[in-house]
Design a protein around this motif. Structure first.
Motif, mmCIF file in Angstrom:
data_model
loop_
_atom_site.group_PDB
_atom_site.id
_atom_site.type_symbol
_atom_site.label_atom_id
_atom_site.label_comp_id
_atom_site.label_asym_id
_atom_site.label_seq_id
_atom_site.Cartn_x
_atom_site.Cartn_y
_atom_site.Cartn_z
ATOM 1 N N PHE A 1 0.787 -1.282 -0.032
ATOM 2 C CA PHE A 1 0.027 0.083 0.266
ATOM 3 C C PHE A 1 0.919 1.289 -0.081
ATOM 4 C CE2 PHE A 1 -2.309 3.315 2.343
ATOM 5 C CZ PHE A 1 -3.124 3.613 1.400
ATOM 6 N N ALA A 2 1.752 1.300 0.969
ATOM 7 C CA ALA A 2 2.708 2.348 0.884
ATOM 8 C C ALA A 2 3.487 2.462 -0.316
ATOM 9 C CB ALA A 2 3.806 2.218 2.120
ATOM 10 N N ALA A 3 3.940 1.519 -1.022
ATOM 11 C CA ALA A 3 4.777 1.549 -2.313
ATOM 12 C C ALA A 3 3.660 2.177 -3.483
ATOM 13 C CB ALA A 3 5.185 0.261 -2.994
ATOM 14 N N GLY A 4 2.245 1.776 -3.252
ATOM 15 C CA GLY A 4 1.336 2.436 -4.383
ATOM 16 C C GLY A 4 1.094 4.184 -4.004
ATOM 17 N N CYS A 5 1.212 4.312 -2.842
ATOM 18 C CA CYS A 5 1.027 5.812 -2.314
ATOM 19 C C CYS A 5 2.442 6.491 -3.087
ATOM 20 C CB CYS A 5 1.090 6.028 -0.818
ATOM 21 S SG CYS A 5 -0.342 5.338 -0.349
ATOM 22 N N VAL A 6 3.680 5.914 -2.922
ATOM 23 C CA VAL A 6 4.787 6.626 -3.643
ATOM 24 C C VAL A 6 4.764 6.338 -5.153
ATOM 25 C CG1 VAL A 6 7.257 6.287 -3.678
ATOM 26 C CG2 VAL A 6 6.282 5.992 -1.571
ATOM 27 N N GLY A 7 4.254 5.497 -5.600
ATOM 28 C CA GLY A 7 4.095 5.471 -7.052
ATOM 29 C C GLY A 7 3.155 6.314 -7.560
ATOM 30 N N PHE A 8 2.012 6.687 -6.593
ATOM 31 C CA PHE A 8 1.117 7.749 -7.085
ATOM 32 C C PHE A 8 1.458 9.050 -7.116
ATOM 33 C CE2 PHE A 8 -2.123 10.867 -5.448
ATOM 34 C CZ PHE A 8 -3.113 11.017 -6.470
ATOM 35 N N VAL A 9 2.342 9.356 -6.037
ATOM 36 C CA VAL A 9 2.968 10.616 -6.136
ATOM 37 C C VAL A 9 4.026 10.899 -7.278
ATOM 38 C CG1 VAL A 9 4.448 12.207 -4.730
ATOM 39 C CG2 VAL A 9 2.872 11.236 -3.892
ATOM 40 N N LEU A 10 4.804 9.931 -7.633
ATOM 41 C CA LEU A 10 5.699 9.946 -8.656
ATOM 42 C C LEU A 10 5.228 10.009 -10.061
ATOM 43 C CD1 LEU A 10 8.523 7.303 -7.365
ATOM 44 C CD2 LEU A 10 8.559 9.885 -7.116
ATOM 45 N N LEU A 11 4.102 9.292 -10.286
ATOM 46 C CA LEU A 11 3.618 9.382 -11.655
ATOM 47 C C LEU A 11 2.983 10.547 -11.893
ATOM 48 C CD1 LEU A 11 2.702 7.606 -14.064
ATOM 49 C CD2 LEU A 11 0.714 6.978 -12.749
ATOM 50 N N GLY A 12 2.476 11.343 -10.831
ATOM 51 C CA GLY A 12 2.206 12.810 -11.135
ATOM 52 C C GLY A 12 0.861 12.667 -11.993
ATOM 53 N N ASP A 13 0.468 13.868 -12.564
ATOM 54 C CA ASP A 13 -0.535 14.239 -13.180
ATOM 55 C C ASP A 13 -0.766 13.804 -14.489
ATOM 56 O OD1 ASP A 13 -3.336 15.342 -13.654
ATOM 57 O OD2 ASP A 13 -2.302 17.312 -14.420
ATOM 58 N N SER A 14 -1.350 12.363 -14.593
ATOM 59 C CA SER A 14 -1.617 11.588 -15.740
ATOM 60 C C SER A 14 -2.673 10.813 -15.708
ATOM 61 C CB SER A 14 -0.186 10.611 -15.754
ATOM 62 O OG SER A 14 -0.474 9.742 -17.008
ATOM 63 N N TRP A 15 -3.111 10.534 -16.751
ATOM 64 C CA TRP A 15 -4.454 9.712 -17.075
ATOM 65 C C TRP A 15 -4.091 8.295 -16.755
ATOM 66 C CZ3 TRP A 15 -9.368 11.313 -17.088
ATOM 67 C CH2 TRP A 15 -9.620 12.574 -17.163
ATOM 68 N N TRP A 16 -2.982 8.041 -16.795
ATOM 69 C CA TRP A 16 -2.290 6.560 -16.273
ATOM 70 C C TRP A 16 -2.829 6.344 -14.766
ATOM 71 C CZ3 TRP A 16 -1.337 3.073 -19.858
ATOM 72 C CH2 TRP A 16 -0.901 3.277 -21.166
ATOM 73 N N GLN A 17 -3.091 7.321 -14.111
ATOM 74 C CA GLN A 17 -3.462 7.211 -12.634
ATOM 75 C C GLN A 17 -4.695 6.474 -12.580
ATOM 76 O OE1 GLN A 17 -1.714 7.715 -10.146
ATOM 77 N NE2 GLN A 17 -0.648 9.695 -10.202
ATOM 78 N N LEU A 18 -5.581 6.354 -13.591
ATOM 79 C CA LEU A 18 -6.639 5.567 -13.379
ATOM 80 C C LEU A 18 -6.312 4.072 -13.089
ATOM 81 C CD1 LEU A 18 -8.946 6.904 -16.206
ATOM 82 C CD2 LEU A 18 -8.786 7.515 -13.860
ATOM 83 N N GLY A 19 -5.147 3.799 -13.700
ATOM 84 C CA GLY A 19 -4.553 2.264 -13.354
ATOM 85 C C GLY A 19 -4.366 2.028 -11.933
ATOM 86 N N THR A 20 -3.653 3.286 -11.433
ATOM 87 C CA THR A 20 -3.394 3.247 -9.990
ATOM 88 C C THR A 20 -4.641 3.226 -9.128
ATOM 89 O OG1 THR A 20 -1.613 4.875 -10.413
ATOM 90 C CG2 THR A 20 -2.093 4.746 -8.384
ATOM 91 N N ALA A 21 -5.833 4.029 -9.754
ATOM 92 C CA ALA A 21 -7.022 3.708 -8.927
ATOM 93 C C ALA A 21 -7.543 2.261 -8.846
ATOM 94 C CB ALA A 21 -7.881 4.775 -9.756
ATOM 95 N N VAL A 22 -7.392 1.570 -9.849
ATOM 96 C CA VAL A 22 -7.598 0.105 -9.806
ATOM 97 C C VAL A 22 -6.787 -0.260 -8.768
ATOM 98 C CG1 VAL A 22 -7.944 -2.103 -11.197
ATOM 99 C CG2 VAL A 22 -8.415 0.232 -12.206
ATOM 100 N N PHE A 23 -5.633 -0.244 -8.606
ATOM 101 C CA PHE A 23 -4.749 -0.932 -7.773
ATOM 102 C C PHE A 23 -5.244 -0.442 -6.250
ATOM 103 C CE2 PHE A 23 -1.276 0.392 -4.744
ATOM 104 C CZ PHE A 23 -0.714 -0.911 -4.570
ATOM 105 N N PHE A 24 -5.531 0.969 -5.929
ATOM 106 C CA PHE A 24 -5.865 1.093 -4.672
ATOM 107 C C PHE A 24 -7.394 0.687 -4.331
ATOM 108 C CE2 PHE A 24 -2.676 4.680 -4.881
ATOM 109 C CZ PHE A 24 -2.346 4.418 -3.628
ATOM 110 N N ALA A 25 -8.277 0.425 -5.372
ATOM 111 C CA ALA A 25 -9.497 -0.211 -5.097
ATOM 112 C C ALA A 25 -9.367 -1.641 -4.446
ATOM 113 C CB ALA A 25 -10.495 -0.469 -6.272
ATOM 114 N N VAL A 26 -8.349 -2.449 -5.189
ATOM 115 C CA VAL A 26 -7.876 -3.653 -4.688
ATOM 116 C C VAL A 26 -7.334 -3.615 -2.989
ATOM 117 C CG1 VAL A 26 -6.367 -5.721 -4.709
ATOM 118 C CG2 VAL A 26 -7.579 -4.724 -6.950
#
Length: 347
Positions: free
Chosen positions: A50-75
């Protein structure tokens, strides 16, 4: 010379209930023992991911690829909720207070009031599928029994009439419903640990919204929240609903002992360890309801013991595959809504 027959006042051994006998079998197999190593590893790994996902979220920044991150956080939100569920059932640690602390941490990370959930879920376990006492049957926009269709009108009548088709789409709102109901429960009071839950929920809301709108532009942020919360609701609903929906319901007029009440109202889902992981052990619903404090990892070992015991006593033990259980749920919802459709077509 033979011994005299016992008198009316002679002590007789108390009859042993079926559940007491089964409990002895489960305890004798060591399945009620805590699994501290398992939970230490599971909680640790889950928090690290979960913490790694939070770090990845910040590093990825403002991108529509963050919708994939949203799927990860739903899980991840659902997996954290599973751990909170285990803590609430005293599966992780021996002390109730220690389990509650773990449960509140998990609830805080997910954004759910642990005190509200504990009260609701405890009532459900006491009376699963009871038409008047089980809060999981009290969902206004759905009808789980024919009796619940009698007082449906307006929009809720329409949803109940079409509930089989609407079931999965409505689950998209379940995540937001859990958050909102938690806020309402804390605001109104009457739950255990209200002040702690209020602080935890407020912190979750502030940190979550700040992070999302600080890292993402408004359009991406709104899409991220929609995907995250929508899929979180679907995952939660698909994990908890199969255990009881479509199984027999009962009222106070139904005379059932504890063992039969729990077994006959529950359904197991077949599958390997991947199903255990995906559903947080809720696929062993019968064993979980009989022995809520059994550590999740021990449920698979308890399953054959419980099934053999039920078979020996002629107690129906329901189980089916993952896709089939959703078919049973949808079929049940469709059948319950049939009277409403028939009434409307006759007008």
């Amino acid at each position: 010379m033979s011994a005299p027959p016992p008198t009316a006042t002679a002590a007789r051994p108390a009859p042993t209930s079926d559940f007491a006998t089964l409990t002895g079998i489960i305890r004798g197999a060591g399945l009620l023992e805590r699994r501290h190593g398992y939970y230490a590893a599971t909680i640790g790994l889950t928090l690290v991911v979960f913490a790694a996902g939070c770090v990845g979220f910040v590093l990825l920044g403002d991108s529509w690829w963050q919708l994939g991150t949203a799927v990860f956080f739903a899980v991840m939100s659902t997996q954290l909720a599973f751990l909170g569920h285990d803590a609430g059932h005293r599966q992780i640690l021996r002390s109730g207070r220690a389990n509650d602390r773990v449960g509140r941490v998990m609830g805080g990370l997910v954004g759910i009031s642990y005190g509200w959930w504990m009260g609701k879920h405890t009532r459900h376990h006491a009376n699963p599928n009871h038409e008047d006492e089980d809060p999981d049957l009290d969902i206004p926009i759905l009808a789980f029994t024919r009796g619940q269709t009698l007082d449906r009108g307006g929009f809720v009548r329409w949803t109940a009439k079409n509930q089989a088709a609407l079931f999965f789409p409505l689950l998209l709102l379940e995540g937001l419903s859990l958050h909102w109901t938690s806020v309402q429960a804390v605001w109104r009071g009457g739950i255990k640990g209200r002040r702690v839950d209020a602080v935890v929920l407020a912190a979750h809301i502030v940190v979550y919204l700040t992070a999302v709108f600080l890292v993402l532009s408004p359009p991406v942020a709104i899409a991220f929240i929609a995907v995250h919360q929508g899929l979180f609701g679907v995952y939660m609903g698909c994990s908890f609903a199969p255990g009881h929906k479509g199984m027999p319901t009962y009222t106070d007029a139904t005379a059932l002992d504890f063992l039969r009440k729990q077994v006959l109202s529950s359904r197991n889902i077949r599958g390997g360890v991947w199903v255990d992981f995906a559903l947080g052990g809720l696929n062993h619903q019968i064993e979980h309801h009989l022995f809520p404090s059994i550590p999740r990892v021990n449920l698979r070992r308890a399953r054959p013991l419980v099934r053999e015991f039920c078979d020996q006593r002629g107690i129906e033990y329901a189980q089916c595959g993952l896709l089939m259980t959703y078919r049973h749920v949808l079929q049940h919802l469709h059948e319950v809504g049939a009277p409403l459709r028939a009434q409307d077509s006759a007008r």
